[in-house]
Structures are given as C-alpha cells and as structure tokens.
Design an enzyme around this catalytic site. Structure first.
Site, PDB file in Angstrom:
ATOM      1  N   HIS A   1      59.802  96.455  69.268  1.00  0.00           N
ATOM      2  CA  HIS A   1      59.388  95.093  69.600  1.00  0.00           C
ATOM      3  C   HIS A   1      60.450  94.428  70.466  1.00  0.00           C
ATOM      4  O   HIS A   1      61.652  94.716  70.319  1.00  0.00           O
ATOM      5  CB  HIS A   1      59.205  94.237  68.336  1.00  0.00           C
ATOM      6  CG  HIS A   1      57.932  94.497  67.596  1.00  0.00           C
ATOM      7  ND1 HIS A   1      56.918  93.567  67.490  1.00  0.00           N
ATOM      8  CD2 HIS A   1      57.503  95.585  66.916  1.00  0.00           C
ATOM      9  CE1 HIS A   1      55.932  94.067  66.770  1.00  0.00           C
ATOM     10  NE2 HIS A   1      56.264  95.294  66.401  1.00  0.00           N
TER      11      HIS A   1
ATOM     12  N   GLU B   1      60.242  93.363  58.838  1.00  0.00           N
ATOM     13  CA  GLU B   1      60.307  94.810  58.591  1.00  0.00           C
ATOM     14  C   GLU B   1      61.713  95.275  58.248  1.00  0.00           C
ATOM     15  O   GLU B   1      62.139  96.353  58.656  1.00  0.00           O
ATOM     16  CB  GLU B   1      59.719  95.599  59.769  1.00  0.00           C
ATOM     17  CG  GLU B   1      58.223  95.392  59.937  1.00  0.00           C
ATOM     18  CD  GLU B   1      57.557  96.442  60.824  1.00  0.00           C
ATOM     19  OE1 GLU B   1      58.211  97.447  61.160  1.00  0.00           O
ATOM     20  OE2 GLU B   1      56.382  96.250  61.166  1.00  0.00           O
TER      21      GLU B   1
END
Length: 685
Positions: free
Chosen positions: A669, A387
């Site tokens: 995360h 990402e």
C-alpha cells in the site's frame, strides 16, 4: 477514562497468559515456518530460477520435513497451553497503552512539552496538525507471502525506522523581511544539507525570542563567524580588525574611494545607509533555520555494527535505508550558502534560497497543495496503522515508533470468543495508533458482521481522544481520532456499509461519553479542534462495484479531500493499492523510484491495482494489460475530517495532502498524509 497499561488487570492473569502462550508458541512458530517454506515470493522464485541448485532451494528441501516433524512433536504441549490461553482472552484488555518519556535532547528541542510536543496555552491563531495512515501488512510471515511479502519481523523494524526518519527529518523555516513582503515561507524540504551539526534551535526569526516548536529560551545563537571569510581572517572588509575601521577598503568600490565612509551608494550593500533586502550580509534580510534530531547512540551502533549485508535484497533495505540516504542531499552549487555552527543559514541572497523540490502542486481551484512524496511529512503528529497483526512485529514496531511518538496504542482487539466474536478470532484487529500529544481516553469496538476469512480477525474501530492545548479560560482543547479497517472481501458491499453505520454510531457515543465530566466534579467543557477518521476502508471511489459504499452517509458527515463526489475522484488523487507481483521490480524498489513511477501515467497503470473490468479475468495480472483503465488506481486508504461540532468561528483548512512512497518494498500500500490547520478566527495580540 482509564487507559489500559497492561493486558490484564492482575499480575496473576498476566503470568498465566505468558505461561500458556509459551506452550503454544513453538507450535505456532513451526506451523508458520512450514507454510512459509511452501509459499515463495516473486523474488525468491526469481533467485531459484537463476540458480536451481542455490543454497535457498537446499534450505527449503531440508527445513520443510524438519519443521513438520517438530510441529507434530509440539502439538501436545500446544493443546495444553491452548486450554489455559483461550479462556483468559475473555478478560484481556482491548488495547495496550504505552508511554515513553522523551529523552533529554527531545525536551531541549521542544518536542517533549508535556509529553511529545508543547500542549500549553492554545494560540489565538490556532495550530496545524499532521495525520498519516498506512497499511503495513505485518501478518504472520506465512500469510504475508500471499501478498508477495516476507520476513515480517525485519519489515516491522524497518517500517518503524523509515516512519521515524521521515517524520523527524530536518525542517527548514525561511523568514523574509522586506518593505514589500513580510510574510513567512515555511516549507519542509526533501533535499537538505548534509554534514551540519544538529541543534535544538528552530524557527528563529529576527527580533523575536520565541520558537514555534520549543521553549522561549531556545534561541538561535548569534553569528560569530564572518559569512565570507573563515575564522582567523585578518583582511575581511566586513569584520576588520578592531581599531582599523578607517582604513578598510570597500570590496565593491575599491577604485576612487579610500574608505567606506567616503561613499554612500544606495546600491552598495556595504555603503548603503539603509537595510538592503537583497543584501548577502545584512542579517535582517533572510533567516533560514534548520533543525534535526540527534541520532540515538544505540541506534547508530545497531545500524553500523549489526547490519547484515543480505538484508537489502529486493528493496527491503537494512538499517541504513534509502530513506535515510535521501533525507539529506545537498547540491551546493557555487557554495554561496553557508551553514554556521548553529545550523542557521544566514546572509543569503533571495535568489539563492533553496527552491521547492517540484513535487508539490496545486490543481485548478484547489486551496491546498498535493504531492507524491518519497518521505513521510516532517513533524508528523498522529499515525494510524493497519494490519499490524503479528505479535512479535508489534513489539518491534512499537519500539521504533516510541523514539518519535511518546504515546502509542497497540495490540488492539480481541482473541478467542469474547463479546462480538461469534467466531473464534485467531488475529486481533491489526490497528495501531501513535501520537505526539497525550491520549486522554480510548475505546475499541469490534465489528460483529465479519464473513469468510475476514471473520478470523477481530477487525473493528479504535477511538481516541487527545489533548492538544489549553485555552485562555483554562478549557482543554482536544481532538478525536478514529482508526479503522473494514471488511476486505470483494462483493460484500452490504457488510462494509453496516460497518460504516456502526463506525458513525460508535464514534458519536465515544465523543459523548468522553466529554462527560467525572461524577461530582464541575469542569469546563472541552473545545474540539478536529475529528478525523483514518484507515483502510477496502473500497474505492471509482469502482462500479463499490457504488453502495460511495453513497454512504459517512461522506455527508466527513469530508474526503480527494473526492469530487460519488464515483469521481479529483484528477490528482492516486490509488493506494500496489500490484503485489511488481513489488520487487527495480523500478519501484526504493522510495524515490516508486515516487517517479507514480508521477507517470504509464507507471501507474503498470504498478497500481485498478478497478476490476468486465473484460479482464479476475485472476490475471495487472501488468502489461491494454484494456482501458478508469481513474488513477484503487484508493483504499482514506483520511476524512469533519467540521461539525467545532466551536463557533473555528475553521478547518487543509494545508497539504500527500501520497507517500517511503515504505516501498515493505508493504503493498501507499501511505497517505494530510496537514490540517485549525484556525480560531481570533487575531493574535
């Protein structure tokens, strides 16, 4: 095996791409800012609720109409630029390879070798490598806000700094020699001494002249000062003034002994005729070496001179981050441990050696350590990121990573309608791979079966071949890395399984093609040290909805250190997906606080996303719910390894596995890291 060092094959195409994007960029930026002003993070909502007439609220009310007006004015230029930009993407390279030559200090430390770390002769006993995977959520700012994150460019710079600070932090190697213990204890400590002078000497062991991480001449300097008395002392019983040896008094037996020679007590570290394993003075007992990188002069200036006080809200700290503050903490106690000018702690009693931080554990019959760490592993070799979509963030992140990793693959993926892109790709793959070892070959493949909003990004798999050593027979020792990010939409298990099939197929084809020698040349076959897959697979091993992925053949060819079997993780395995609504809570705003929360079962239930329950509304928040929870959260981030295709008698063993909290407040995360030892089965001569 040609690595692409430019997005285009010619300077003319590169110029046209820059020109066309300069016309598109104002419209892109204004649209991003307009949408961002309409989507507030939980931190911004909290600030506005506390002060409805705050400056932030006023800025939003003024800037939103202004952004809209300027956006409309920029549309004609953006359309013209898009007409030229879109066709150019068909000939754009699928990745950008960059190499940053290590500086002089890194070379002195032995971190440069042939570009990063020593890749000389492969040692008979093998070598260990450290891998890390992290989803950093560096989307355009307007899209990142849907994950409760903002200020993407600043986060990208901070992510790079924290990774670099964690990976390059000081590492202690302790060597203990005694009649009963000749083993080596090597540990990376989270709490280290502050204020010591940095040096290039590492891993010094008595009676040896080589180092593990540097050249043979990088020895630790001999101790020139007394460990008991500072320089200038004239009454030291250990280092008496020359010519006055006979009149020195024993510091332990002053009574009844005129000189040291009058007594031979085996329990006395001064009078004993043999070496004392517990002696606080005898140099052959314990040697501890500390090494740390020199701070970059420009970095120090930027951190001290360009720091903005407002950048520390909500855990998104500035340059001097919690990771830097916590990397070097020293609890000296009674001061029984001295640090010499060359960073070598010597003459330390065994009972005074630093103890482990208590984070590392070994569960049951587990053969390796596992921990929840507030820092990235020291001496990190390979880093896989997902990402990293925003172009400006890619540049900032790459610049930071290059201060530790010489080799980086970035800007990975396709735009437009190239190849597999049946739908227009507005974003690239978001993948990035950084390595301390030279990259020999790389390939990117785009998944052709994306659906919904996921199809707008060119998600795929990045394959790389790295050179990690050379055998006695002049054979290259190589490793294979795969970085990937699978389809994210829940319920599309069949899409992810198809992508896993392609992942295995493409990986086999890449290994076969990259092992073929150039035409007309005869070279020795490469020796494969490891084959590792890193990435966000977007399914976990405990959800009933992910049964199809859990039983995929991927897990028969590759091993998951956290997995017992389909649908069952090991008790210590931890979920890696954080609940976005709690990212700015004080309890998880720093790496240390998030680490403490993750070590507590109630904390995990509060701040991790768990497998969905039939009794729970999908739109409801995770926090505060009372229904039963399965496992320790959704583990979406994986590091898998395969021992197939290795040389005969070569073995892979995991040394440690870590869940890393150092990016607290910067992403939704947790990062995962694994240290893998490659043993050849040979004995060291």
């Amino acid at each position: 095996m040609v690595l692409h060092i430019s997005p285009y094959s010619s300077a003319c195409l590169h110029f046209l791409d820059g020109l066309s994007w300069s016309l598109v960029f104002p419209c892109y930026w204004l649209l991003d800012r307009l949408l961002a002003s309409c989507v507030a993070t939980s931190l911004e909502k909290r600030q506005r609720s506390q002060d409805p007439c705050s400056f932030l609220t006023l800025c939003v009310l003024i800037s939103a109409p202004l952004y809209l007006l300027l956006l409309l004015a920029s549309l004609p230029f953006a359309l013209l630029g898009f007409i030229f930009w879109a066709p150019l993407q068909a000939v754009r390279q699928p990745y950008l390879y960059t190499y940053c030559r290590p500086d002089k200090h890194q070379a002195e430390q032995g971190q440069a070798g042939l570009g990063g770390v020593g890749i000389g002769e492969w040692r008979p006993q093998g070598r260990s490598f450290c891998f890390c995977s992290a989803n950093v959520c560096l989307l355009p700012d307007s899209l990142a806000r849907f994950n409760n994150l903002s200020d993407t460019h600043r986060r990208a710079r901070e992510v790079g700094k924290r990774i670099r600070n964690g990976a390059s932090r000081p590492q202690i190697k302790i060597y203990i020699d005694s009649p009963t213990n000749t083993s080596i204890s090597a540990t990376s400590f989270s709490s280290l001494a502050t204020g010591f002078r940095r040096t290039s000497s590492v891993d010094h062991r008595p009676d040896q002249t080589h180092t593990n991480n540097g050249p043979a001449d990088a020895e630790t300097e001999p101790l020139t000062e007394c460990p008991i008395h500072p320089s200038g002392a004239t009454d030291c019983p250990v280092h008496p003034v020359a010519g006055d040896q006979s009149s020195s008094k024993c510091p332990l037996h002053p009574d009844g002994a005129d000189t040291m020679a009058d007594r031979e007590d085996p329990n006395c570290p001064i009078h004993s005729t043999g070496p004392q394993s517990d002696c606080p003075i005898h140099t052959s007992g314990v040697q501890i070496s500390i090494s740390a990188p020199e701070p970059d002069a420009q970095e120090e200036e930027a951190e001290t001179g360009s720091h903005r006080p407002g950048e520390q809200a909500g855990g998104d700290t500035g340059s001097m981050t919690a990771s830097r503050e916590s990397l070097t903490r020293y609890h000296g106690g009674d001061g029984s441990i001295g640090i010499s000018s060359n960073n070598t702690l010597s003459h330390v009693p065994r009972t005074s050696i630093f103890k482990r931080t208590g984070r590392k554990r070994r569960h049951g019959d587990e053969t390796f350590d596992h921990e929840i760490s507030a820092f990235f592993p020291a001496n990190l070799d390979f880093l896989a990121l997902q990402e990293v979509f925003d172009h400006g963030s890619t540049t900032r992140l790459r610049r930071q990573l290059h201060r530790y990793f010489p080799y980086v693959l970035s800007d990975v993926g396709r735009y437009g309608w190239k190849g597999c892109c049946s739908r227009f790709k507005f974003l690239n793959s978001g993948l990035m791979l950084a390595s301390r070892y030279p990259i020999l070959d790389a390939r990117f493949e785009c998944y052709p079966n994306g659906r919904g909003e996921d199809a707008l990004a060119a998600k795929g798999a990045l394959f790389a071949k790295v050179h990690v050593g050379t055998s006695h027979q002049e054979q290259r020792v190589v490793g294979y890395l795969t970085c990937t990010h699978l389809h994210a939409i829940e319920g599309d298990a069949s899409v992810r399984c198809e992508q896993l099939d392609l992942l295995l197929q493409w990986g086999a084809e890449f290994r076969q093609s990259s092992s073929q020698p150039p035409e007309g040349q005869k070279v020795l076959e490469d020796l494969v040290a490891f084959d590792v897959i890193l990435g966000d697979l977007n399914f976990d091993n405990c959800s009933s909805e992910d049964k199809l992925e859990q039983q995929h053949t991927l897990f028969t060819q590759y091993k998951d250190p956290c997995r017992l079997g389909p649908g069952e993780d090991k008790p210590w395995a931890l979920g890696t997906l954080l609940d976005p609504s709690g990212l700015y809570d004080d309890e998880v705003s720093s790496p240390e606080s998030l680490q403490k929360v993750m070590e507590n079962e109630e904390g995990r239930k509060e701040y991790l996303v768990f497998p969905p329950s039939k009794n729970q509304c999908p739109a409801s928040s995770q926090k505060g719910r009372k229904i039963p929870l399965k496992g320790n959260g959704r583990r979406l981030d994986y590091i898998l390894y395969s021992d197939e295709g290795l040389q005969q008698d070569w073995k892979l063993e995991i040394e440690e596995f870590s869940f890393v909290t150092q990016l607290a407040g910067l992403t939704d995360h947790l990062s995962v890291a694994m240290r893998l030892a490659v043993s050849t089965g040979e004995e060291e001569p």
